[in-house]
Design a protein around this motif. Structure first.
Motif, PDB file in Angstrom:
ATOM      1  N   HIS A   2       0.866  -1.307   0.165  1.00 25.04           N
ATOM      2  CA  HIS A   2      -0.095  -0.089   0.099  1.00 25.04           C
ATOM      3  C   HIS A   2       0.593   1.227  -0.059  1.00 25.04           C
ATOM      4  N   LYS A   3       0.328   2.321  -0.941  1.00 24.57           N
ATOM      5  CA  LYS A   3       1.187   3.736  -0.794  1.00 24.57           C
ATOM      6  C   LYS A   3       1.479   4.192   0.499  1.00 24.57           C
ATOM      7  N   CYS A   4       0.658   4.211   1.231  1.00 26.22           N
ATOM      8  CA  CYS A   4       1.025   4.866   2.621  1.00 26.22           C
ATOM      9  C   CYS A   4       2.038   4.067   3.516  1.00 26.22           C
ATOM     10  N   LEU A   5       2.214   2.749   3.243  1.00 26.56           N
ATOM     11  CA  LEU A   5       3.310   1.937   3.906  1.00 26.56           C
ATOM     12  C   LEU A   5       4.582   1.974   3.141  1.00 26.56           C
ATOM     13  N   ILE A   6       4.481   2.268   1.824  1.00 26.95           N
ATOM     14  CA  ILE A   6       5.753   2.605   1.168  1.00 26.95           C
ATOM     15  C   ILE A   6       6.205   4.066   1.701  1.00 26.95           C
ATOM     16  N   LYS A  24      16.441  15.557  18.210  1.00 23.87           N
ATOM     17  CA  LYS A  24      15.221  16.058  18.347  1.00 23.87           C
ATOM     18  C   LYS A  24      14.271  15.765  17.155  1.00 23.87           C
ATOM     19  N   GLU A  25      14.949  16.202  15.969  1.00 20.97           N
ATOM     20  CA  GLU A  25      14.353  16.264  14.609  1.00 20.97           C
ATOM     21  C   GLU A  25      14.190  14.801  14.413  1.00 20.97           C
ATOM     22  N   LYS A  26      15.040  14.170  14.727  1.00 23.13           N
ATOM     23  CA  LYS A  26      14.786  12.318  14.443  1.00 23.13           C
ATOM     24  C   LYS A  26      13.538  11.988  15.254  1.00 23.13           C
ATOM     25  N   GLU A  27      13.465  12.172  16.361  1.00 24.10           N
ATOM     26  CA  GLU A  27      12.418  11.794  17.274  1.00 24.10           C
ATOM     27  C   GLU A  27      11.095  12.408  16.936  1.00 24.10           C
ATOM     28  N   GLU A  28      10.860  13.364  16.275  1.00 26.73           N
ATOM     29  CA  GLU A  28       9.732  14.141  15.879  1.00 26.73           C
ATOM     30  C   GLU A  28       9.359  13.312  14.459  1.00 26.73           C
ATOM     31  N   ILE A  29      10.355  12.922  13.704  1.00 23.42           N
ATOM     32  CA  ILE A  29      10.129  12.148  12.468  1.00 23.42           C
ATOM     33  C   ILE A  29       9.752  10.698  12.881  1.00 23.42           C
ATOM     34  N   ILE A  30      10.318  10.253  14.013  1.00 19.83           N
ATOM     35  CA  ILE A  30       9.793   8.672  14.337  1.00 19.83           C
ATOM     36  C   ILE A  30       8.438   8.829  14.811  1.00 19.83           C
ATOM     37  N   ASN A  31       8.125   9.722  15.873  1.00 24.33           N
ATOM     38  CA  ASN A  31       6.677   9.957  16.399  1.00 24.33           C
ATOM     39  C   ASN A  31       5.760  10.195  15.215  1.00 24.33           C
ATOM     40  N   ALA A  32       6.093  10.989  14.183  1.00 26.53           N
ATOM     41  CA  ALA A  32       5.018  11.177  13.226  1.00 26.53           C
ATOM     42  C   ALA A  32       4.731   9.738  12.338  1.00 26.53           C
ATOM     43  N   LEU A  33       6.076   9.116  12.011  1.00 21.75           N
ATOM     44  CA  LEU A  33       5.911   7.933  11.302  1.00 21.75           C
ATOM     45  C   LEU A  33       5.151   6.774  12.012  1.00 21.75           C
ATOM     46  N   PHE A  34       5.370   6.889  13.403  1.00 26.08           N
ATOM     47  CA  PHE A  34       4.762   5.638  14.081  1.00 26.08           C
ATOM     48  C   PHE A  34       3.197   6.076  14.024  1.00 26.08           C
ATOM     49  N   LEU A  35       2.974   7.288  14.244  1.00 24.28           N
ATOM     50  CA  LEU A  35       1.319   7.425  14.205  1.00 24.28           C
ATOM     51  C   LEU A  35       0.783   7.378  12.930  1.00 24.28           C
ATOM     52  N   ASP A  36       1.627   7.783  11.735  1.00 21.50           N
ATOM     53  CA  ASP A  36       1.098   7.499  10.291  1.00 21.50           C
ATOM     54  C   ASP A  36       0.887   5.902  10.389  1.00 21.50           C
ATOM     55  N   PHE A  37       1.858   5.287  10.869  1.00 22.83           N
ATOM     56  CA  PHE A  37       1.740   3.646  10.653  1.00 22.83           C
ATOM     57  C   PHE A  37       0.450   3.217  11.547  1.00 22.83           C
ATOM     58  N   MET A  38       0.164   3.682  12.667  1.00 20.65           N
ATOM     59  CA  MET A  38      -0.967   3.397  13.285  1.00 20.65           C
ATOM     60  C   MET A  38      -2.334   3.704  12.710  1.00 20.65           C
ATOM     61  N   GLU A  39      -2.396   4.677  11.880  1.00 21.44           N
ATOM     62  CA  GLU A  39      -3.426   5.075  11.174  1.00 21.44           C
ATOM     63  C   GLU A  39      -3.604   4.279   9.845  1.00 21.44           C
ATOM     64  N   CYS A  40      -2.368   4.317   8.977  1.00 20.91           N
ATOM     65  CA  CYS A  40      -2.198   3.418   7.836  1.00 20.91           C
ATOM     66  C   CYS A  40      -2.660   2.048   7.929  1.00 20.91           C
ATOM     67  N   PHE A  41      -2.082   1.125   8.848  1.00 22.37           N
ATOM     68  CA  PHE A  41      -2.078  -0.043   8.732  1.00 22.37           C
ATOM     69  C   PHE A  41      -3.779  -0.673   8.849  1.00 22.37           C
ATOM     70  N   PRO A  42      -4.314   0.017   9.974  1.00 23.61           N
ATOM     71  CA  PRO A  42      -5.724  -0.692   9.981  1.00 23.61           C
ATOM     72  C   PRO A  42      -6.683  -0.521   8.546  1.00 23.61           C
ATOM     73  N   SER A  43      -6.277   0.597   7.805  1.00 28.64           N
ATOM     74  CA  SER A  43      -6.743   1.034   6.427  1.00 28.64           C
ATOM     75  C   SER A  43      -6.763   0.149   5.180  1.00 28.64           C
ATOM     76  N   ILE A  44      -5.604  -0.638   5.446  1.00 28.95           N
ATOM     77  CA  ILE A  44      -5.162  -1.454   4.122  1.00 28.95           C
ATOM     78  C   ILE A  44      -5.879  -2.767   4.152  1.00 28.95           C
ATOM     79  N   LYS A  45      -6.846  -3.001   4.692  1.00 30.56           N
ATOM     80  CA  LYS A  45      -8.018  -3.828   4.539  1.00 30.56           C
ATOM     81  C   LYS A  45      -7.186  -5.391   4.738  1.00 30.56           C
ATOM     82  N   GLU A  46      -7.512  -6.158   3.298  1.00 31.88           N
ATOM     83  CA  GLU A  46      -7.104  -7.600   3.268  1.00 31.88           C
ATOM     84  C   GLU A  46      -5.441  -7.691   3.334  1.00 31.88           C
TER      85      GLU A  46
END
Length: 101
Positions: A2-6, A24-46
């Motif tokens: 899925h595009k969001c995972l890529i 601090k910048e890298k921590e912000e990136i990781i935090n944003a990516l983690f939240l993106d993953f938690m939002e994206c993963f459930p949306s990829i259906k099967e």
């Protein structure tokens, strides 16, 4: 894959040295990516069924507000390690291929 995972994998590559050179910048990136993953993963259906059950389990429980999992993932290093596990899995299974520069 899925595009969001890529997109998450591509951005994750910019912080591969996170554990040895945390900023601090890298921590912000990781935090944003983690939240993106938690939002994206459930949306990829099967498609998510093709991933290890540990990813599915952690995402579901985190998104449900499971106290222990939310507490575990308050630590940015744990967020990084989860993203790293996903990135490594995606690369090893060839679901994700690193773009040549």
């Amino acid at each position: 894959m899925h595009k969001c995972l890529i997109e998450i994998c591509q951005e994750f590559e910019t912080v591969k040295d996170f554990l040895t050179d945390t900023t601090k910048e890298k921590e912000e990136i990781i935090n944003a990516l983690f939240l993106d993953f938690m939002e994206c993963f459930p949306s990829i259906k099967e498609e998510k069924l093709a991933y290890p059950k540990e990813f599915i389990h952690d995402v579901v429980l985190f998104n449900e507000g499971n106290f222990m999992l939310v507490k575990k993932f308050q630590d940015v290093q744990m967020r990084y390690l989860m993203l790293s596990d996903f990135y490594d899995y995606a690369r090893l299974t060839k679901k994700y291929k690193v773009l040549k520069k």
